[in-house]
Design an enzyme around this catalytic site. Structure first.
Site, PDB file in Angstrom:
ATOM      1  N   CYS A   1       0.844  -1.188   0.000  1.00 45.04           N
ATOM      2  CA  CYS A   1       0.000   0.000   0.000  1.00 45.04           C
ATOM      3  C   CYS A   1       0.881   1.240   0.000  1.00 45.04           C
ATOM      4  CB  CYS A   1      -0.921   0.016   1.206  1.00 45.04           C
ATOM      5  SG  CYS A   1      -1.990   1.474   1.197  1.00 45.04           S
ATOM      6  N   GLY A   2       0.842   2.003  -1.078  1.00 46.37           N
ATOM      7  CA  GLY A   2       1.673   3.192  -1.192  1.00 46.37           C
ATOM      8  C   GLY A   2       1.198   4.351  -0.347  1.00 46.37           C
ATOM      9  N   HIS A   3      -0.115   4.593  -0.318  1.00 43.82           N
ATOM     10  CA  HIS A   3      -0.588   5.745   0.450  1.00 43.82           C
ATOM     11  C   HIS A   3      -0.303   5.545   1.938  1.00 43.82           C
ATOM     12  CE1 HIS A   3      -4.290   3.620   1.844  1.00 43.82           C
ATOM     13  NE2 HIS A   3      -4.284   4.552   2.770  1.00 43.82           N
TER      14      HIS A   3
ATOM     15  N   ASP B   1     -10.224   3.999  -3.768  1.00 44.57           N
ATOM     16  CA  ASP B   1      -9.076   4.705  -3.208  1.00 44.57           C
ATOM     17  C   ASP B   1      -9.219   6.195  -3.485  1.00 44.57           C
ATOM     18  OD1 ASP B   1      -6.608   5.519  -2.235  1.00 44.57           O
ATOM     19  OD2 ASP B   1      -5.535   3.842  -3.141  1.00 44.57           O
TER      20      ASP B   1
ATOM     21  N   GLY C   1      -0.473   4.167  -4.581  1.00 43.98           N
ATOM     22  CA  GLY C   1       0.960   4.029  -4.769  1.00 43.98           C
ATOM     23  C   GLY C   1       1.400   2.755  -5.444  1.00 43.98           C
ATOM     24  N   SER C   2       0.829   1.607  -5.062  1.00 43.24           N
ATOM     25  CA  SER C   2       1.229   0.353  -5.699  1.00 43.24           C
ATOM     26  C   SER C   2       0.898   0.369  -7.181  1.00 43.24           C
ATOM     27  CB  SER C   2       0.559  -0.838  -5.013  1.00 43.24           C
ATOM     28  OG  SER C   2      -0.854  -0.742  -5.073  1.00 43.24           O
TER      29      SER C   2
END
Length: 380
Positions: free
Chosen positions: A83-85, A281, A286-287
């Site tokens: 998870c990027g965020h 989202d 991010g991913s």
């Protein structure tokens, strides 16, 4: 915390201790403590689009010294591989906390006094992620005026313009007379299916506000279901080293005609991300940014050291504030598998902004019929 409006509920105390490798701890969390995830993600304490992070002080990579801390990512349906965020939010939180009960290796963080940044190595279920956090001039705490960035795990493309047949009984009205559409597949810590807004049948309105959410939700749910149910598409969700990531996590609707270009970027696009069980989202995801950069590289659209701006509906509504920037850093030839990938994997840097919103204490009364495992109103 939130990143472009997407929440990250970070559990700092009260979660039971887990043991073993990170993946063994994930299995233990699912088997023994999933009611806690449900309490914090679902109603009445959460909602259908809640997101969270469980900190893991001890993993195999913290023991080897490669990582400072591990993490499990949670959502309303279960757990994420990346998870990027949340990584962006955790970067700020981890340098700001000095509680060694929460973050035992906090004092091992290294600082760069020239750039006023700190480096945090985060062990995620997909692998090691290196996070760079901007600091104030005295290095006392994180600086919210500058973006957090991270280098994701090697990312790659697996499928380009793949035809997906939609059964007659499942076709949504916007498809009109078509019986199929084309999608692409890529990986950035989790597998993403890319589909253009035009392919879905929404070209006239695109992703410009107001967006037809109900219709898009229906179309993307059907498309993701068709892909997940037909084993012919499984080959596009294959990782050469990690079997546990081999499933379609994200369906990203892409509109390349919309979005403000940030300084230093080659261009911009907007995406509407549906992940897990149709969670939406709020951030640019991010991913999927890592995956989309890798896909652009495989198609010859981006080169090393070039950057692209990625927007969500929220960042577009805020005149571009909250956008993510993805930069193609280098190839990762050690992971290249020609039987799976369209081109050599790449390492991508993703940057964005995260902010604090509050500190909470949650309780469950023994007489509460909804408190133990929660519920979702739209799933009653």
């Amino acid at each position: 915390m939130h990143t472009t409006g997407e929440p990250t509920r970070i559990i700092v105390s009260g979660y039971p201790s887990l043991s073993g490798t990170l993946l063994e701890q994930l299995a233990q969390a699912k088997a023994e403590h999933d009611h806690i995830r449900k309490r914090l993600m679902l109603e009445p304490a959460g909602h259908a689009d809640m997101y969270g992070a469980i900190l893991l002080p001890k993993t195999e990579l913290t023991r080897s010294g490669d990582a400072h801390i591990g993490v499990l990512f949670t959502h309303s349906e279960g757990y994420s591989t990346m998870c990027g965020h949340a990584t962006i939010a955790l970067g700020r939180f981890l340098v700001d906390t000095h509680d060694l009960d929460v973050f035992p290796r906090r004092n091992e963080i290294k600082y760069d006094r020239d750039t006023k940044t700190a480096e945090v190595n985060l062990h995620c279920p997909c692998g090691l992620v290196r996070v760079t956090v901007p600091m104030t001039s005295d290095l006392g705490c994180s600086d919210p005026s500058r973006p957090v960035s991270f280098i994701s795990v090697p990312s790659f493309a697996t499928g380009h313009n793949i035809k997906v047949n939609i059964p007659l009984e499942d076709r949504w009205p916007e498809l009109q007379n078509r019986d199929s559409l084309t999608v692409s597949f890529c990986y950035g810590g989790a597998f993403t299916c890319l589909v253009s807004v035009e392919e879905l049948g929404f070209g006239s309105s695109g992703l410009r506000l107001p967006v037809p959410h109900d219709s898009l939700n229906r179309a993307t749910r059907i498309l993701k279901g068709v892909i997940n149910q037909d084993p012919i598409y499984q080959k596009y969700m294959t990782h050469p080293e990690h079997q546990h990531v081999g499933f379609l996590y994200t369906l990203m609707v892409v509109d390349k005609s919309t979005g403000r270009v940030s300084s230093g970027c080659e261009g911009a696009e907007t995406g509407l991300c549906y992940f897990a069980d149709q969670q939406v989202d709020r951030s640019p995801t991010g991913s999927s940014v890592a995956a989309r950069v890798a896909y652009a590289y495989a198609n010859g659209e981006l080169k090393i050291d070039q950057s692209w701006t990625y927007h969500s509906l929220v960042s577009n509504a805020a005149n571009g504030r909250g956008r993510f920037v993805g930069t193609l850093m280098e190839e990762a030839p050690e992971l290249y598998d020609q039987d799976i990938m369209l081109a050599c994997p790449v390492r991508v840097r993703i940057e964005g902004y995260a902010y604090y919103v509050g500190l909470y204490t949650f309780v469950v009364e023994s007489a509460d019929p909804y408190g133990h495992s929660g519920f979702l109103f739209n799933r009653l």
